[in-house]
Scaffold this active site. Structure first.
Site, PDB file in Angstrom:
ATOM      1  N   LYS A  30      40.019 -14.690 -25.305  1.00 32.08           N
ATOM      2  CA  LYS A  30      39.965 -13.701 -26.388  1.00 32.08           C
ATOM      3  C   LYS A  30      41.327 -13.033 -26.527  1.00 32.08           C
ATOM      4  CE  LYS A  30      35.240 -12.709 -24.941  1.00 32.08           C
ATOM      5  NZ  LYS A  30      34.361 -11.844 -24.160  1.00 32.08           N
TER       6      LYS A  30
ATOM      7  N   CYS B 236      22.467 -45.724 -49.070  1.00 30.10           N
ATOM      8  CA  CYS B 236      21.419 -46.256 -49.922  1.00 30.10           C
ATOM      9  C   CYS B 236      21.817 -45.971 -51.359  1.00 30.10           C
ATOM     10  CB  CYS B 236      20.106 -45.553 -49.578  1.00 30.10           C
ATOM     11  SG  CYS B 236      18.883 -45.620 -50.878  1.00 30.10           S
TER      12      CYS B 236
ATOM     13  N   GLU C 149      37.909 -15.760 -19.177  1.00 27.95           N
ATOM     14  CA  GLU C 149      36.753 -15.465 -18.323  1.00 27.95           C
ATOM     15  C   GLU C 149      35.787 -16.635 -18.415  1.00 27.95           C
ATOM     16  OE1 GLU C 149      34.256 -12.320 -20.476  1.00 27.95           O
ATOM     17  OE2 GLU C 149      36.008 -12.604 -21.756  1.00 27.95           O
TER      18      GLU C 149
ATOM     19  N   LYS D  97      35.328 -25.593 -23.631  1.00 28.02           N
ATOM     20  CA  LYS D  97      34.137 -26.141 -22.980  1.00 28.02           C
ATOM     21  C   LYS D  97      34.498 -27.209 -21.950  1.00 28.02           C
ATOM     22  CE  LYS D  97      30.285 -25.250 -24.633  1.00 28.02           C
ATOM     23  NZ  LYS D  97      29.721 -25.334 -25.951  1.00 28.02           N
TER      24      LYS D  97
ATOM     25  N   ASP E  93      26.340 -19.558 -18.725  1.00 31.75           N
ATOM     26  CA  ASP E  93      25.279 -20.315 -19.380  1.00 31.75           C
ATOM     27  C   ASP E  93      23.942 -19.632 -19.132  1.00 31.75           C
ATOM     28  OD1 ASP E  93      24.089 -22.246 -20.827  1.00 31.75           O
ATOM     29  OD2 ASP E  93      24.274 -23.829 -19.324  1.00 31.75           O
TER      30      ASP E  93
ATOM     31  N   SER F   9      28.560 -16.559 -32.730  1.00 31.79           N
ATOM     32  CA  SER F   9      28.838 -17.513 -31.665  1.00 31.79           C
ATOM     33  C   SER F   9      30.342 -17.773 -31.614  1.00 31.79           C
ATOM     34  CB  SER F   9      28.052 -18.794 -31.881  1.00 31.79           C
ATOM     35  OG  SER F   9      28.267 -19.251 -33.173  1.00 31.79           O
ATOM     36  N   LEU F  10      30.738 -18.642 -30.713  1.00 35.00           N
ATOM     37  CA  LEU F  10      32.155 -18.897 -30.512  1.00 35.00           C
ATOM     38  C   LEU F  10      32.510 -20.284 -31.008  1.00 35.00           C
ATOM     39  CD1 LEU F  10      32.440 -17.565 -26.861  1.00 35.00           C
ATOM     40  CD2 LEU F  10      33.526 -16.566 -28.863  1.00 35.00           C
TER      41      LEU F  10
ATOM     42  N   CYS G 153      14.950 -43.065 -54.147  1.00 33.37           N
ATOM     43  CA  CYS G 153      14.680 -43.248 -52.721  1.00 33.37           C
ATOM     44  C   CYS G 153      13.914 -42.043 -52.178  1.00 33.37           C
ATOM     45  CB  CYS G 153      16.000 -43.411 -51.960  1.00 33.37           C
ATOM     46  SG  CYS G 153      15.756 -43.505 -50.176  1.00 33.37           S
TER      47      CYS G 153
ATOM     48  N   CYS H 107      13.560 -47.329 -49.254  1.00 36.46           N
ATOM     49  CA  CYS H 107      13.230 -47.686 -50.639  1.00 36.46           C
ATOM     50  C   CYS H 107      13.586 -49.132 -50.988  1.00 36.46           C
ATOM     51  CB  CYS H 107      13.906 -46.725 -51.608  1.00 36.46           C
ATOM     52  SG  CYS H 107      15.687 -46.951 -51.706  1.00 36.46           S
TER      53      CYS H 107
ATOM     54  N   TYR I 257      30.234  -8.526 -21.356  1.00 38.59           N
ATOM     55  CA  TYR I 257      31.518  -9.082 -21.775  1.00 38.59           C
ATOM     56  C   TYR I 257      31.940  -8.718 -23.203  1.00 38.59           C
ATOM     57  CZ  TYR I 257      28.283 -12.696 -23.440  1.00 38.59           C
ATOM     58  OH  TYR I 257      27.233 -13.355 -24.021  1.00 38.59           O
TER      59      TYR I 257
ATOM     60  N   TYR J  12       3.965   1.528  -0.967  1.00 35.90           N
ATOM     61  CA  TYR J  12       4.655   1.564  -2.262  1.00 35.90           C
ATOM     62  C   TYR J  12       3.755   2.194  -3.329  1.00 35.90           C
ATOM     63  CZ  TYR J  12       6.996  -0.093  -6.495  1.00 35.90           C
ATOM     64  OH  TYR J  12       7.610  -0.159  -7.723  1.00 35.90           O
ATOM     65  N   ASP J  13       2.495   1.760  -3.363  1.00 35.81           N
ATOM     66  CA  ASP J  13       1.560   2.280  -4.363  1.00 35.81           C
ATOM     67  C   ASP J  13       1.355   3.781  -4.229  1.00 35.81           C
ATOM     68  OD1 ASP J  13       1.203  -0.073  -5.616  1.00 35.81           O
ATOM     69  OD2 ASP J  13      -0.653  -0.624  -4.564  1.00 35.81           O
TER      70      ASP J  13
ATOM     71  N   GLU K  17      25.508 -11.483 -20.880  1.00 31.37           N
ATOM     72  CA  GLU K  17      24.657 -12.631 -20.614  1.00 31.37           C
ATOM     73  C   GLU K  17      23.700 -12.336 -19.467  1.00 31.37           C
ATOM     74  OE1 GLU K  17      25.686 -14.826 -22.808  1.00 31.37           O
ATOM     75  OE2 GLU K  17      24.746 -16.743 -22.276  1.00 31.37           O
TER      76      GLU K  17
ATOM     77  N   ALA L  92       0.836  -1.199   0.000  1.00 36.97           N
ATOM     78  CA  ALA L  92       0.000   0.000   0.000  1.00 36.97           C
ATOM     79  C   ALA L  92       0.872   1.251   0.000  1.00 36.97           C
ATOM     80  CB  ALA L  92      -0.913   0.000   1.223  1.00 36.97           C
TER      81      ALA L  92
HETATM   82  S1  IVH Z   1      32.105 -13.404 -26.128  1.00 34.98           S
HETATM   83  C1  IVH Z   1      31.575 -13.023 -30.969  1.00 34.98           C
HETATM   84  N1  IVH Z   1      32.141 -14.065 -23.632  1.00 34.98           N
HETATM   85  O1  IVH Z   1      28.503 -17.861 -25.580  1.00 34.98           O
HETATM   86  C2  IVH Z   1      31.066 -13.655 -29.760  1.00 34.98           C
HETATM   87  N2  IVH Z   1      30.414 -14.976 -24.978  1.00 34.98           N
HETATM   88  O2  IVH Z   1      28.910 -19.723 -27.825  1.00 34.98           O
HETATM   89  C3  IVH Z   1      31.419 -12.878 -28.550  1.00 34.98           C
HETATM   90  N3  IVH Z   1      28.833 -16.389 -23.765  1.00 34.98           N
HETATM   91  O3  IVH Z   1      26.670 -16.148 -28.005  1.00 34.98           O
HETATM   92  C4  IVH Z   1      30.918 -13.558 -27.360  1.00 34.98           C
HETATM   93  N4  IVH Z   1      29.768 -16.164 -21.790  1.00 34.98           N
HETATM   94  O4  IVH Z   1      25.984 -15.909 -25.557  1.00 34.98           O
HETATM   95  C5  IVH Z   1      31.507 -14.220 -24.796  1.00 34.98           C
HETATM   96  N5  IVH Z   1      32.267 -14.501 -21.380  1.00 34.98           N
HETATM   97  C6  IVH Z   1      31.652 -14.659 -22.539  1.00 34.98           C
HETATM   98  C7  IVH Z   1      30.495 -15.449 -22.673  1.00 34.98           C
HETATM   99  C8  IVH Z   1      29.912 -15.601 -23.924  1.00 34.98           C
HETATM  100  C9  IVH Z   1      28.770 -16.718 -22.470  1.00 34.98           C
HETATM  101  C10 IVH Z   1      27.897 -16.892 -24.778  1.00 34.98           C
HETATM  102  C11 IVH Z   1      27.361 -15.859 -25.724  1.00 34.98           C
HETATM  103  C12 IVH Z   1      27.703 -16.354 -27.088  1.00 34.98           C
HETATM  104  C13 IVH Z   1      27.922 -17.804 -26.832  1.00 34.98           C
HETATM  105  C14 IVH Z   1      28.847 -18.368 -27.884  1.00 34.98           C
END
Ligand code: IVH
Length: 685
Positions: free
Chosen positions: A289, A425, A113, A313, A117, A79-80, A431, A410, A225, A33-34, A173, A31
């Site tokens: 990196k 095949c 770093e 990984k 996830d 992506s990486l 087929c 087939c 990042y 807060y509102d 992330e 209340a």
């Molecule tokens: S650098 C050009 N740093 O991993 C890509 N990515 O498999 C630069 N991710 O799409 C991304 N932690 O969603 C970077 N410390 C980190 C990360 C990170 C998680 C994710 C990110 C990316 C995916 C690639």
């Protein structure tokens, strides 16, 4: 007076928001807060300054009416590349040094770093002010989650400090900690809310809400990042940029570190692996990196990955389950792939019910049988694998698995030829599985990418006898007008979506040459090779002529050498497969039929606004400033075609030190010759 009151109220409400939404420990009752929030709304409404988009009245509870708006990223979110062991990481460093012509013995600074996830987001700031935010989406276009992102307290609405680029996309992330996740699920259980399988899903489910009030009630956090498009980048190293991100108000990962060499990186990896469970949030590896942004720029990108970074990984997660059946799938190129149908089991937060068995050799080697209990493993997004059979649990009446000698679809003989480990095949275009898989590939995202024509629709049209070859797609509409059974009456269609489908097909009657080649689904001729061919030859006619010559010369003449010359060891294999495909009369006819309806669009010079776009260049001799790989990459980035042979059609020969016969040939043909210096200057002009 009211200005002071406004800022006081804003601060107070922000504090209460954080306590309530992030810490789950309200400081005032609802209340009270509102009352504060309404008072602020009233004052802001009367204020001449307008409403600050940072205000808590703007940030919590705005409710987009429909699904998400789309945002096109200023720069794609890539992506990486992945590495799994020491060797992969050492190779990564070697590759980089080679590309840069960097002294292999000299240290190259890298950063390390954790790989969080969660789900990645891109947040755009104009002059330091948060203006929009998007999920990764397909990497090019993401969902507009601006209102939701504004509810996350790890993310500044406004940069602190003096350095305010006109525009910068900050990437990072969004995630949920283990503690918050447990609390969230416990609460949900009590209140009958949604239970999430893992923190990542919870974070994604929380961010991708249409009602930002729901997002605000979830304990989302953010690590910055990286960055995307930027009007200027204030520092020249990754580490300095991380320092700056922290200064302007982001949270950056406290484990971030600078490493001098592979040994340091692996040490970091070990250290993080050991402390993985204590970090308090999910990670699936670590990321390395190149620290120097100038070097990053030079290294550039390979298809969808930066060449300057890699994800190291963690080993995959494992589980034990039962094989209920082994089924055989038939792919586009006829490959028979055995797939184990499993008793569903959760591995690392994902329910797995299929695992690949790769091929007949693999089944034999592991002696995998129906009814066996097996250990399965899942690594990242990779299809789950079967590691081993638990022999103690094997039923007494179990029998070894017999790999089929005929195609289950087939009935044609299934064979292994030469040293190919895969059983295929031999039915070819007789087929059904091969035909439908090829059709699915033809319309897939990286090929023709026809809206509203996906795997399901292909299967339906196939069953109805409407689409038997790719060319049939382009006559669907004309035939539909004559047919009694109209597509609009099929389940899942209707007047409007049929119209849309026909329009979508029409749009693809002109198609980029590289997509066209890729769409044919020829073994070994993937995206990169297709693009290479399109760049190199410019038109389908030229490529086709060359293929015909190769076939006429029985793969042994100059035509084959020329076709294989666009680089990479893969190209010779691909060139052979490409020509073999067209040597088959049926394939050849299929492609001719497609071309009755489709025009290929060359990768024209105008696609690249650079002085060397569309030019054909040859490098020879040893270069001083660039390595060959780098020179080739740079030239291709600018739209040039790089070949290994000097002909009349070559536009420039770039001669380094000790250039030999190619230089002589260029001179005799009157091809323009440039030094490395001149070339670089020309590229930059
Ligand atoms: S650098 C050009 N740093 O991993 C890509 N990515 O498999 C630069 N991710 O799409 C991304 N932690 O969603 C970077 N410390 C980190 C990360 C990170 C998680 C994710 C990110 C990316 C995916 C690639």
């Amino acid at each position: 007076m009211s200005d002071a009151e406004i800022s006081e109220l804003k601060e107070k409400i922000k504090k209460y928001n954080k306590a309530y939404y992030q810490d789950d420990t309200p400081l005032v009752d609802d209340a009270e807060y509102d009352i504060l929030l309404r008072r602020l709304q009233t004052l802001e409404g009367a204020s001449e300054d307008g409403i600050d988009p940072d205000s808590p009245t703007q940030n919590v509870g705005s409710e987009p009416a429909e699904g998400f708006q789309k945002i096109t990223h200023g720069r794609p979110m890539l992506s990486l590349d992945n590495g799994f062991d020491r060797g992969d990481i050492e190779d990564f460093i070697k590759r980089i040094k080679k590309f840069l012509n960097y002294d292999p013995l000299k240290r190259l600074e890298l950063t390390a770093e954790p790989k969080i996830d969660g789900l990645s987001c891109s947040i755009t700031y104009e002059k330091g002010k948060l203006v929009k935010a998007a999920t990764r989406g397909n990497g090019t276009i993401g969902e507009d989650v601006t209102d939701n992102i504004r509810t996350i307290s790890d993310i500044p609405q406004q940069f602190r400090g003096e350095t305010l680029p006109d525009l910068i996309e900050i990437r990072g992330e969004v995630y949920i900690t283990h503690a918050d996740f447990a609390k969230m699920n416990a609460q949900a259980e009590q209140m009958g809310g949604k239970i999430f399988a893992n923190p990542r899903n919870a974070a994604a489910g929380s961010l991708r809400q249409l009602n930002s009030q729901i997002t605000a009630s979830r304990p989302l956090r953010f690590f910055a990042y990286a960055w995307g498009a930027a009007s200027d980048i204030p520092f020249s190293t990754q580490s300095a940029m991380m320092g700056w991100l922290k200064e302007v108000g982001f949270v950056v990962n406290p484990e971030f570190q600078i490493c001098a060499d592979a040994k340091d990186l692996l040490h970091f990896y070990e250290s993080i692996s050991e402390r993985r469970a204590q970090l308090g949030y999910d990670i699936d590896g670590v990321v390395y990196k190149v620290n120097d942004l100038g070097l990053q720029e030079r290294l550039g990108y390979v298809s969808r990955h930066p060449r300057w970074a890699i994800a190291h990984k963690f080993a995959a997660e494992q589980a034990t389950t039962l094989i209920k059946d082994i089924q055989i799938q038939v792919g586009r190129t006829g490959a028979l792939t055995p797939v184990a149908k499993l008793e569903p089991v959760t591995v690392g937060g994902v329910v797995v019910s299929n695992a690949t068995l790769h091929n007949s050799e693999e089944i034999k080697r592991k002696d995998v049988r129906i009814g066996d209990t097996v250990i399965i493993q899942r690594a990242g997004d990779v299809i789950p694998q079967i590691l081993a059979v638990v022999l103690d649990k094997r039923p007494e009446d179990s029998e070894a698995y017999l790999f089929p000698e005929t195609c289950p679809v087939c009935g044609s003989p299934a064979e292994r030829s030469g040293d190919d480990i895969v059983t295929r095949c031999t039915g070819g275009m007789k087929c059904d599985a091969q035909i439908t898989e090829r059709l699915k590939h033809f319309v897939s995202k990286k090929a023709f990418d026809i809206d509203g024509l996906g795997e399901k629709q292909i299967e339906l049209f196939w069953e109805k006898g409407l689409v038997k070859t790719p060319a049939d797609i382009f006559t669907l509409q004309a035939r539909d007008q004559k047919n009694i059974h109209k597509i609009k009456n099929f389940e899942g269609f209707g007047e409007k979506s049929t119209r849309k489908l026909f329009d979508a097909i029409d749009k693809k009657r002109i198609i980029d040459l590289d997509r066209f080649i890729f769409a044919l689904g020829i073994r070994y001729v993937g995206e990169t090779i297709s693009r290479g061919l399109a760049r190199q030859y410019g038109s389908w006619e030229k490529i086709y002529d060359l293929i015909q010559k190769v076939i006429a010369e029985n793969y042994h003449g100059p035509a084959f050498a020329e076709l294989s010359d666009i680089g990479g060891t893969q190209m010779a294999v691909a060139a052979r497969a490409l020509c073999a495909f067209f040597a088959d009369k049926e394939n050849d006819q299929h492609v001719k039929d497609i071309l009755q309806h489709v025009t290929t669009r060359p990768l024209e010079a105008q696609d690249f606004a650079s002085p060397i776009a569309g030019k054909s260049v040859v490098f020879t001799g040893s270069l001083q400033k660039l390595t060959r790989a780098e020179a080739k990459y740079k030239a291709e980035q600018l739209g040039a075609r790089v070949t290994g042979t000097v002909t009349k059609k070559t536009d420039y020969v770039i001669a380094g030190a000790d250039a030999g016969s190619k230089l002589d040939k260029a001179r005799s043909l009157g091809v323009e010759v440039l030094t490395e210096e001149e070339w670089l200057e020309f590229c930059n002009s």
